[in-house]
Design a protein around this motif. Structure first.
Motif, mmCIF file in Angstrom:
data_model
loop_
_atom_site.group_PDB
_atom_site.id
_atom_site.type_symbol
_atom_site.label_atom_id
_atom_site.label_comp_id
_atom_site.label_asym_id
_atom_site.label_seq_id
_atom_site.Cartn_x
_atom_site.Cartn_y
_atom_site.Cartn_z
ATOM 1 N N SER A 110 -1.009 4.162 5.179
ATOM 2 C CA SER A 110 -0.078 4.166 4.045
ATOM 3 C C SER A 110 0.089 5.577 3.480
ATOM 4 O O SER A 110 1.189 5.965 3.077
ATOM 5 N N LYS A 111 -0.984 6.351 3.492
ATOM 6 C CA LYS A 111 -0.902 7.726 3.006
ATOM 7 C C LYS A 111 -0.085 8.596 3.957
ATOM 8 O O LYS A 111 0.735 9.415 3.520
ATOM 9 N N TYR A 112 -0.284 8.396 5.257
ATOM 10 C CA TYR A 112 0.447 9.183 6.246
ATOM 11 C C TYR A 112 1.941 8.853 6.209
ATOM 12 O O TYR A 112 2.789 9.759 6.241
ATOM 13 N N VAL A 113 2.264 7.586 6.113
ATOM 14 C CA VAL A 113 3.674 7.173 6.032
ATOM 15 C C VAL A 113 4.311 7.732 4.761
ATOM 16 O O VAL A 113 5.473 8.165 4.768
ATOM 17 N N THR A 114 3.565 7.746 3.672
ATOM 18 C CA THR A 114 4.066 8.291 2.413
ATOM 19 C C THR A 114 4.403 9.773 2.557
ATOM 20 O O THR A 114 5.426 10.240 2.045
ATOM 21 N N VAL A 115 3.558 10.503 3.268
ATOM 22 C CA VAL A 115 3.810 11.928 3.515
ATOM 23 C C VAL A 115 5.113 12.110 4.279
ATOM 24 O O VAL A 115 5.949 12.955 3.926
ATOM 25 N N LEU A 116 5.318 11.307 5.316
ATOM 26 C CA LEU A 116 6.544 11.410 6.114
ATOM 27 C C LEU A 116 7.775 11.033 5.300
ATOM 28 O O LEU A 116 8.830 11.682 5.408
ATOM 29 N N LEU A 117 7.648 9.988 4.483
ATOM 30 C CA LEU A 117 8.777 9.576 3.633
ATOM 31 C C LEU A 117 9.117 10.661 2.617
ATOM 32 O O LEU A 117 10.297 10.917 2.325
ATOM 33 N N PHE A 118 8.080 11.292 2.082
ATOM 34 C CA PHE A 118 8.306 12.385 1.133
ATOM 35 C C PHE A 118 9.011 13.546 1.832
ATOM 36 O O PHE A 118 9.917 14.168 1.272
ATOM 37 N N GLY A 119 8.607 13.814 3.080
ATOM 38 C CA GLY A 119 9.257 14.866 3.844
ATOM 39 C C GLY A 119 10.722 14.571 4.102
ATOM 40 O O GLY A 119 11.581 15.455 4.007
ATOM 41 N N LEU A 120 11.028 13.320 4.430
ATOM 42 C CA LEU A 120 12.425 12.922 4.646
ATOM 43 C C LEU A 120 13.228 13.046 3.354
ATOM 44 O O LEU A 120 14.403 13.430 3.375
ATOM 45 N N THR A 121 12.595 12.711 2.237
ATOM 46 C CA THR A 121 13.261 12.837 0.938
ATOM 47 C C THR A 121 13.591 14.290 0.633
ATOM 48 O O THR A 121 14.711 14.625 0.219
ATOM 49 N N LEU A 122 12.617 15.182 0.851
ATOM 50 C CA LEU A 122 12.848 16.610 0.626
ATOM 51 C C LEU A 122 13.917 17.149 1.578
ATOM 52 O O LEU A 122 14.729 17.994 1.197
ATOM 53 N N THR A 123 13.914 16.649 2.809
ATOM 54 C CA THR A 123 14.914 17.084 3.786
ATOM 55 C C THR A 123 16.318 16.688 3.331
ATOM 56 O O THR A 123 17.269 17.483 3.437
ATOM 57 N N ALA A 124 16.457 15.468 2.833
ATOM 58 C CA ALA A 124 17.757 15.000 2.342
ATOM 59 C C ALA A 124 18.212 15.835 1.150
ATOM 60 O O ALA A 124 19.389 16.218 1.057
ATOM 61 N N ILE A 125 17.282 16.124 0.244
ATOM 62 C CA ILE A 125 17.611 16.945 -0.928
ATOM 63 C C ILE A 125 18.031 18.345 -0.488
ATOM 64 O O ILE A 125 18.992 18.917 -1.014
ATOM 65 N N THR A 126 17.319 18.890 0.488
ATOM 66 C CA THR A 126 17.633 20.220 1.014
ATOM 67 C C THR A 126 19.034 20.255 1.606
ATOM 68 O O THR A 126 19.817 21.177 1.348
ATOM 69 N N TYR A 127 19.360 19.245 2.373
ATOM 70 C CA TYR A 127 20.669 19.210 3.024
ATOM 71 C C TYR A 127 21.787 19.063 1.994
ATOM 72 O O TYR A 127 22.793 19.777 2.056
ATOM 73 N N VAL A 128 21.613 18.155 1.054
ATOM 74 C CA VAL A 128 22.637 17.945 0.023
ATOM 75 C C VAL A 128 22.822 19.209 -0.818
ATOM 76 O O VAL A 128 23.958 19.629 -1.104
ATOM 77 N N ALA A 129 21.706 19.842 -1.215
ATOM 78 C CA ALA A 129 21.785 21.065 -2.017
ATOM 79 C C ALA A 129 22.476 22.180 -1.247
ATOM 80 O O ALA A 129 23.250 22.960 -1.812
ATOM 81 N N LEU A 144 0.833 -1.203 0.000
ATOM 82 C CA LEU A 144 0.000 0.000 0.000
ATOM 83 C C LEU A 144 0.871 1.258 0.000
ATOM 84 O O LEU A 144 0.596 2.213 -0.736
ATOM 85 N N ILE A 145 1.924 1.225 0.812
ATOM 86 C CA ILE A 145 2.841 2.368 0.862
ATOM 87 C C ILE A 145 3.544 2.539 -0.481
ATOM 88 O O ILE A 145 3.684 3.662 -0.982
ATOM 89 N N GLN A 146 3.957 1.424 -1.058
ATOM 90 C CA GLN A 146 4.608 1.474 -2.366
ATOM 91 C C GLN A 146 3.670 2.044 -3.414
ATOM 92 O O GLN A 146 4.073 2.851 -4.261
ATOM 93 N N ASN A 147 2.402 1.651 -3.349
ATOM 94 C CA ASN A 147 1.412 2.151 -4.292
ATOM 95 C C ASN A 147 1.211 3.660 -4.140
ATOM 96 O O ASN A 147 1.159 4.396 -5.132
ATOM 97 N N GLU A 148 1.108 4.116 -2.886
ATOM 98 C CA GLU A 148 0.943 5.551 -2.635
ATOM 99 C C GLU A 148 2.181 6.331 -3.074
ATOM 100 O O GLU A 148 2.084 7.439 -3.604
ATOM 101 N N TRP A 149 3.352 5.742 -2.851
ATOM 102 C CA TRP A 149 4.607 6.373 -3.243
ATOM 103 C C TRP A 149 4.680 6.533 -4.757
ATOM 104 O O TRP A 149 5.086 7.577 -5.269
ATOM 105 N N MET A 150 4.266 5.512 -5.471
ATOM 106 C CA MET A 150 4.277 5.578 -6.943
ATOM 107 C C MET A 150 3.260 6.586 -7.442
ATOM 108 O O MET A 150 3.515 7.328 -8.401
ATOM 109 N N LYS A 151 2.090 6.629 -6.800
ATOM 110 C CA LYS A 151 1.067 7.608 -7.181
ATOM 111 C C LYS A 151 1.573 9.035 -6.969
ATOM 112 O O LYS A 151 1.334 9.923 -7.794
ATOM 113 N N LEU A 152 2.282 9.234 -5.873
ATOM 114 C CA LEU A 152 2.794 10.570 -5.572
ATOM 115 C C LEU A 152 3.811 11.021 -6.610
ATOM 116 O O LEU A 152 3.764 12.159 -7.100
ATOM 117 N N TRP A 153 4.722 10.112 -6.975
ATOM 118 C CA TRP A 153 5.777 10.483 -7.915
ATOM 119 C C TRP A 153 5.328 10.443 -9.372
ATOM 120 O O TRP A 153 6.075 10.861 -10.264
#
Length: 310
Positions: free
Chosen positions: A150-169, A4-13
Motif C-alpha cells: 500500500s505504501k509503494y502504490v501510494t508512492v507511484l500514485l503520488f508520482g503520477l499526480t505530480l506528473t499530471a500537475i507538471t504537464y498541465v502547468a 490500506l492505500i486510501q489510508n496511506e494516501w490520506m496520511k500523505l496528504w
C-alpha cells in the motif's frame, strides 16, 4: 488493500510538506517558463549578428583579393562557412520558442518530479520508524506485505499526480508566455513533429521519463525500507540521484557500465542524447525491470523480517 492505500494516501496528504511540494512544482514550472521567455527577450542578439555580418564582409573581401594564396583561401572559405552557420544559429535563437515546442520539452521537467518522489519514497517507510508509529501500524491484523504494498502504490500514485500537475502547468505556461507555432510542424531535437501530434508526442515523452522516475523512486523506497532513519534514507537517495549520471560517465569505458541503473532513462532514445551508445531501448527496459524486481525483493524481505521490538 484499497482501504490500506486510501489510508496511506490520506496520511500523505495530511502532511504540509506534500502540499508544499505540489505548490512548488507548479510555481517552479510556470516561473521558469516565464523567466526563460524574459531572458530571451533581454538578450541582444542583433549586435552579435551585426558583428558576425561585418566579419563575413571582411572575409569575402579577402577572398576577392587576387593576392590570396590557396592555403589562405581554404582557411577563409572554412571561416565563411562557420560564420554563416553562426549567423543562422543566432537568428534562430533570437526567435521565441513556440508554445508547442515548449510543451514537447515538458519531459525535461520530470527531474523535479523525481526529486520530490525520491523524498516521499525514501521517507514513507523510514518515517514510521523515526516517528515511532511502526509498532502501532504493524499491530493491526493486516499482513506486512499488504502494508508495504500500500505504501509503494501510494508512492507511484503520488508520482503520477505530480506528473499530471507538471504537464498541465507546462501546457498552461506555454500558452501564456509563448506564441503558437507558425506552419504545420515544429522541431524536436532536429526532427519535425506535426502540430496536431504535439500533445500525443509530449505525453509519450513524459511517460517514458516517468518510467525512469518510478524506478529511481523504487530505489529510494528500498533504501527507506532498509534504513530506519528518514534523514539517512533521503540523504542516500538524493546523493545517488545527483551523482548517478557522473557515475555512468566515469565508468563508461568499462563493459559493465551498461548495467548501471542510471544509464537507462528511456527518454534518451527519443531525444537522441544517449548516455551509452551501445544501449538500446529494449535492453534498457529489461535492465529496469530487473532492478525493480531486485529492489522490491530486498524491500519486502527486509520489512517482513524486521524485528520492530529492537
Amino acid at each position: 488493500m484499497l482501504k490500506l492505500i486510501q489510508n496511506e494516501w490520506m496520511k500523505l496528504w495530511s502532511k504540509k510538506g506534500t502540499w508544499v511540494m505540489v505548490i512548488l512544482i507548479a510555481a517552479m514550472i510556470v516561473g521558469l517558463s516565464g523567466l526563460l521567455r524574459l531572458l530571451n527577450e533581454l538578450n541582444d542578439y542583433s549586435s552579435w549578428t551585426e558583428s558576425l555580418q561585418q566579419e563575413l564582409v571582411q572575409v569575402e573581401e579577402e577572398l576577392a583579393s587576387p593576392d590570396v594564396t590557396e592555403e589562405k583561401k581554404a582557411e577563409l572559405l572554412q571561416r565563411q562557412e562557420e560564420i554563416g552557420y553562426e549567423i543562422e544559429s543566432t537568428m534562430e535563437m533570437s526567435k521565441p520558442k513556440s508554445s508547442e515546442e515548449v510543451i514537447l520539452e515538458t519531459s525535461g521537467m520530470m527531474s523535479l518530479v523525481m526529486l520530490f518522489m525520491i523524498i516521499v519514497a525514501a521517507g514513507i517507510v523510514a518515517s514510521e520508524f523515526s516517528q515511532g508509529t511502526i509498532k502501532m501500524l504493524l499491530s493491526r491484523p493486516v499482513k506486512r506485505w499488504k502494508i508495504l504494498t500500500s505504501k509503494y502504490v501510494t508512492v507511484l500514485l503520488f508520482g503520477l499526480t505530480l506528473t499530471a500537475i507538471t504537464y498541465v502547468a507546462s501546457v498552461v505556461s506555454a500558452y501564456i508566455f509563448y506564441p503558437t507555432a507558425e506552419g504545420n510542424s515544429v522541431l524536436l531535437y532536429g526532427s519535425e513533429i506535426a502540430v496536431t501530434a504535439v500533445f500525443g508526442k509530449s505525453i509519450y515523452l513524459v511517460l517514458l521519463a516517468f518510467v525512469y522516475v518510478a524506478v529511481m523512486s523504487t530505489l529510494a523506497f528500498m533504501i527507506g525500507s532498509v534504513f530506519r532513519s528518514t534523514a539517512l534514507s533521503i540523504g542516500i537517495s538524493l546523493f545517488l540521484y545527483f551523482t548517478g549520471s557522473m557515475i555512468v560517465m566515469f565508468l563508461e569505458r568499462f563493459e559493465f557500465a551498461k548495467f548501471i541503473l542510471f544509464a537507462h532513462d528511456l527518454a534518451q532514445y527519443e531525444t537522441g542524447f544517449k548516455m551509452l551508445e551501445s544501449n538500446t531501448m529494449p535492453f534498457s527496459i529489461a535492465v529496469l525491470l530487473a532492478y525493480v524486481v531486485v529492489l522490491l525483493v530486498v524491500s519486502y524481505t527486509t520489512f517482513m523480517k524486521r524485528d520492530i521490538t529492537a
